[in-house]
Design a protein around this motif. Structure first.
Motif, PDB file in Angstrom:
ATOM      1  N   ASP A 178       0.650  -1.123   0.013  1.00 14.82           N
ATOM      2  CA  ASP A 178      -0.197  -0.224  -0.425  1.00 14.82           C
ATOM      3  C   ASP A 178       1.372   1.236  -0.218  1.00 14.82           C
ATOM      4  O   ASP A 178       1.804   1.891   1.031  1.00 14.82           O
ATOM      5  CB  ASP A 178      -0.695  -0.192   1.788  1.00 14.82           C
ATOM      6  N   ASP A 179       1.218   1.161  -0.815  1.00 18.08           N
ATOM      7  CA  ASP A 179       2.290   3.000  -1.329  1.00 18.08           C
ATOM      8  C   ASP A 179       1.745   4.228  -0.188  1.00 18.08           C
ATOM      9  O   ASP A 179       2.479   5.227  -0.105  1.00 18.08           O
ATOM     10  CB  ASP A 179       2.609   3.614  -2.722  1.00 18.08           C
ATOM     11  N   SER A 180       0.397   4.179   0.101  1.00 20.72           N
ATOM     12  CA  SER A 180      -0.084   5.123   1.241  1.00 20.72           C
ATOM     13  C   SER A 180       0.439   5.387   2.385  1.00 20.72           C
ATOM     14  O   SER A 180       0.241   6.148   2.835  1.00 20.72           O
ATOM     15  CB  SER A 180      -1.830   5.265   0.882  1.00 20.72           C
ATOM     16  N   LEU A 181       1.155   4.578   3.011  1.00 20.42           N
ATOM     17  CA  LEU A 181       1.984   4.416   4.219  1.00 20.42           C
ATOM     18  C   LEU A 181       3.081   4.741   4.333  1.00 20.42           C
ATOM     19  O   LEU A 181       3.649   4.086   5.233  1.00 20.42           O
ATOM     20  CB  LEU A 181       1.999   2.416   4.488  1.00 20.42           C
ATOM     21  N   GLY A 182       3.900   4.757   2.631  1.00 17.86           N
ATOM     22  CA  GLY A 182       5.106   5.528   2.230  1.00 17.86           C
ATOM     23  C   GLY A 182       5.915   4.062   3.227  1.00 17.86           C
ATOM     24  O   GLY A 182       6.109   2.644   2.951  1.00 17.86           O
ATOM     25  N   ASP A 183       7.018   4.491   3.793  1.00 18.96           N
ATOM     26  CA  ASP A 183       8.242   3.623   4.135  1.00 18.96           C
ATOM     27  C   ASP A 183       7.923   3.012   4.944  1.00 18.96           C
ATOM     28  O   ASP A 183       9.051   2.756   6.197  1.00 18.96           O
ATOM     29  CB  ASP A 183       9.162   4.729   4.411  1.00 18.96           C
ATOM     30  N   TRP A 184       6.712   3.167   5.875  1.00 24.32           N
ATOM     31  CA  TRP A 184       6.100   2.594   6.735  1.00 24.32           C
ATOM     32  C   TRP A 184       5.457   0.509   6.909  1.00 24.32           C
ATOM     33  O   TRP A 184       6.526   0.261   7.752  1.00 24.32           O
ATOM     34  CB  TRP A 184       5.432   2.700   7.468  1.00 24.32           C
ATOM     35  N   THR A 185       6.243   0.837   5.746  1.00 30.87           N
ATOM     36  CA  THR A 185       6.074  -0.736   5.270  1.00 30.87           C
ATOM     37  C   THR A 185       7.354  -1.738   3.810  1.00 30.87           C
ATOM     38  O   THR A 185       6.940  -0.763   2.923  1.00 30.87           O
ATOM     39  CB  THR A 185       5.238  -1.410   4.747  1.00 30.87           C
ATOM     40  N   LEU A 186       7.734  -2.211   3.961  1.00 35.30           N
ATOM     41  CA  LEU A 186       8.008  -2.814   3.051  1.00 35.30           C
ATOM     42  C   LEU A 186       7.328  -2.246   1.224  1.00 35.30           C
ATOM     43  O   LEU A 186       6.346  -2.997   1.240  1.00 35.30           O
ATOM     44  CB  LEU A 186       8.615  -4.510   3.116  1.00 35.30           C
ATOM     45  N   PRO A 187       8.788  -1.853   0.604  1.00 38.30           N
ATOM     46  CA  PRO A 187       7.155  -1.892  -1.000  1.00 38.30           C
ATOM     47  C   PRO A 187       7.309  -3.111  -1.806  1.00 38.30           C
ATOM     48  O   PRO A 187       8.437  -3.470  -2.261  1.00 38.30           O
ATOM     49  CB  PRO A 187       8.178  -0.223  -1.731  1.00 38.30           C
ATOM     50  N   LEU A 188       6.222  -3.998  -1.253  1.00 36.66           N
ATOM     51  CA  LEU A 188       7.141  -5.885  -1.397  1.00 36.66           C
ATOM     52  C   LEU A 188       5.534  -6.084  -1.134  1.00 36.66           C
ATOM     53  O   LEU A 188       5.257  -6.139  -0.570  1.00 36.66           O
ATOM     54  CB  LEU A 188       8.211  -6.646  -0.956  1.00 36.66           C
ATOM     55  N   ASN A 189       5.131  -6.099  -2.378  1.00 38.40           N
ATOM     56  CA  ASN A 189       4.266  -7.992  -2.945  1.00 38.40           C
ATOM     57  C   ASN A 189       4.893  -9.240  -2.249  1.00 38.40           C
ATOM     58  O   ASN A 189       5.409  -9.903  -2.383  1.00 38.40           O
ATOM     59  CB  ASN A 189       3.099  -7.511  -3.978  1.00 38.40           C
ATOM     60  N   THR A 190       4.031 -10.241  -1.148  1.00 39.49           N
ATOM     61  CA  THR A 190       4.604 -11.213  -0.924  1.00 39.49           C
ATOM     62  C   THR A 190       3.791 -12.097  -0.487  1.00 39.49           C
ATOM     63  O   THR A 190       1.586 -11.969  -0.396  1.00 39.49           O
ATOM     64  CB  THR A 190       5.022 -10.843   1.068  1.00 39.49           C
ATOM     65  N   THR A 191       3.518 -13.478  -1.308  1.00 37.74           N
ATOM     66  CA  THR A 191       2.338 -14.686  -1.403  1.00 37.74           C
ATOM     67  C   THR A 191       3.017 -15.632  -0.376  1.00 37.74           C
ATOM     68  O   THR A 191       4.223 -15.998  -0.805  1.00 37.74           O
ATOM     69  CB  THR A 191       2.166 -15.145  -2.153  1.00 37.74           C
ATOM     70  N   TYR A 192       2.395 -16.350   0.623  1.00 34.97           N
ATOM     71  CA  TYR A 192       2.832 -17.701   1.197  1.00 34.97           C
ATOM     72  C   TYR A 192       1.847 -18.586   1.468  1.00 34.97           C
ATOM     73  O   TYR A 192       0.941 -17.585   2.001  1.00 34.97           O
ATOM     74  CB  TYR A 192       3.529 -16.891   2.997  1.00 34.97           C
ATOM     75  N   LYS A 193       1.816 -19.719   1.064  1.00 39.00           N
ATOM     76  CA  LYS A 193       1.779 -20.238   1.599  1.00 39.00           C
ATOM     77  C   LYS A 193       1.761 -21.883   1.772  1.00 39.00           C
ATOM     78  O   LYS A 193       3.004 -22.123   2.114  1.00 39.00           O
ATOM     79  CB  LYS A 193       1.131 -21.288  -0.553  1.00 39.00           C
ATOM     80  N   ASP A 194       0.803 -22.512   2.500  1.00 42.19           N
ATOM     81  CA  ASP A 194       1.329 -23.831   3.249  1.00 42.19           C
ATOM     82  C   ASP A 194       0.331 -24.910   2.727  1.00 42.19           C
ATOM     83  O   ASP A 194      -1.003 -24.991   1.744  1.00 42.19           O
ATOM     84  CB  ASP A 194       0.519 -23.619   4.843  1.00 42.19           C
ATOM     85  N   SER A 195       0.461 -25.986   2.319  1.00 35.90           N
ATOM     86  CA  SER A 195      -0.274 -27.179   1.567  1.00 35.90           C
ATOM     87  C   SER A 195       0.144 -28.605   3.009  1.00 35.90           C
ATOM     88  O   SER A 195       1.337 -28.712   3.261  1.00 35.90           O
ATOM     89  CB  SER A 195       0.946 -27.285   0.357  1.00 35.90           C
TER      90      SER A 195
END
Length: 347
Positions: free
Chosen positions: A87-104
């Protein structure tokens, strides 16, 4: 095999083991096994039991998901996914990266593309460690040797193990050292880090550079035994046996991730590596214990700092004496001296 979902939890139930995740964050908040309600530290907050994180220039980002979905649901397999969109509205408060984690959860195994990290007891109960120096750096190992590690509950004769069947997602070569565990007990899986080598092996990106990479899958293994003086040894031996089975089972083909090519979508390299070392034998001999890596074309040693990808198309050979990069001269060495025969397809 069952899955249950509420407004704030998701539960995978195989009968012998029940794993509970926070929804939609994706933290592992509970593992029920062999009559124990939760193998994780219940004195910790639910968000501080099993999780994965990333350290960047602005500190620590827990990469907690914002959406959840079921990827696969059959009688034999459940695959779930937690996704975090930047969410670019959060600026540098969060990492500029989309992440997906899966469990099977697949009969009869559980695999994960997240970091599984049970956190430690608040007050160590082993009086033998009083006054002893004990920290995570004492549990370091070469990447090539990080295949199985974990902890054993001697009171309950239960083991919790992290098995890494393949190190293809790691970088800096087989002799890069990495952490495996922390005091407490804490089980770690470190995907990438600058440990022992510095920032040269850290992830760096140009402005606007697109990047995508899959880490894992990993295999979480639980085992148990009858309580006895020999239980710890038998649990460890069993964990190693399971590790060998997982290594033989690689490449995992059950994941539905389009970014994780299955075996029929990958190339293969096979052949024989022979060397002539006059100090040992004038004849060609097998290159026992040699490591052959595939890397992108570059200067000698560049494969050690290539953090962004998996495997490339060019051969590099490295040993304790010399670090070779790709060149026409090396190509001739491979062809005429080493007699390095390859069968390469789809590369």
């Amino acid at each position: 095999m069952l899955t249950q979902q509420t407004h704030n939890t998701v539960e995978l139930n195989k009968g012998i083991v029940r794993v509970t995740f926070s929804n939609p964050r994706g933290d592992v908040i509970g593992i029920e096994y062999k009559g124990i309600d939760n193998l994780l530290e219940i004195k910790n907050l639910p968000s501080n039991r099993g999780y994965w994180d990333l350290v960047w220039k602005n500190g620590l980002d827990r990469l907690q998901g914002t959406t959840f979905k079921i990827v696969t649901l059959t009688a034999d397999q459940i695959e779930i996914s937690f996704n975090k969109t930047y969410d670019d509205s959060l600026g540098d408060w969060t990492l500029p990266l989309n992440t997906t984690y899966k469990d099977s959860c697949q009969q009869p195994k559980i695999a994960t593309e997240t970091t599984f990290r049970p956190l430690p007891l608040t007050n160590p109960r082993n009086p033998e460690l009083n006054g002893e120096v004990d920290d995570k750096y004492q549990y370091s190992s070469n990447v090539k040797d990080i295949k199985v590690h974990g902890w054993i509950s001697t009171d309950d004769a239960i083991g919790l193990w992290m098995i890494t069947p393949s190190t293809e997602f790691r970088s800096a070569g087989p002799f890069k050292q990495e952490l495996t565990s922390h005091v407490g007990p804490t089980t770690l899986t470190v995907f990438l880090s600058s440990h022992y080598l510095g920032k040269d092996v850290g992830l760096t990106f140009a402005e606007g550079e697109a990047w995508k990479k899959v880490f894992g899958p990993l295999f979480v293994y639980l085992n148990s035994d009858v309580r006895s003086s020999n239980a710890s040894f038998s649990l460890w031996e069993n964990a190693k046996e399971q590790m060998y089975e997982e290594v033989k089972s690689w490449l995992y083909n059950f994941t539905q991730s389009e970014d994780f090519p299955s075996s029929d979508g990958r190339g293969s390299v096979s052949g024989q590596l022979l060397i002539r070392d006059s100090h040992i034998n004038e004849s060609l001999v097998s290159a026992s214990y040699a490591y052959v890596g595939l890397a992108a074309r570059g200067y000698a040693g560049s494969w050690q700092t290539e953090e962004l990808g998996l495997l490339g198309k060019f051969i590099q050979i490295f040993d304790f004496m010399k670090d070779w990069g790709y060149s026409e001269e090396l190509g001739k060495v491979l062809q005429y001296i080493l007699k390095f025969f390859l069968n390469i397809s789809s590369l």
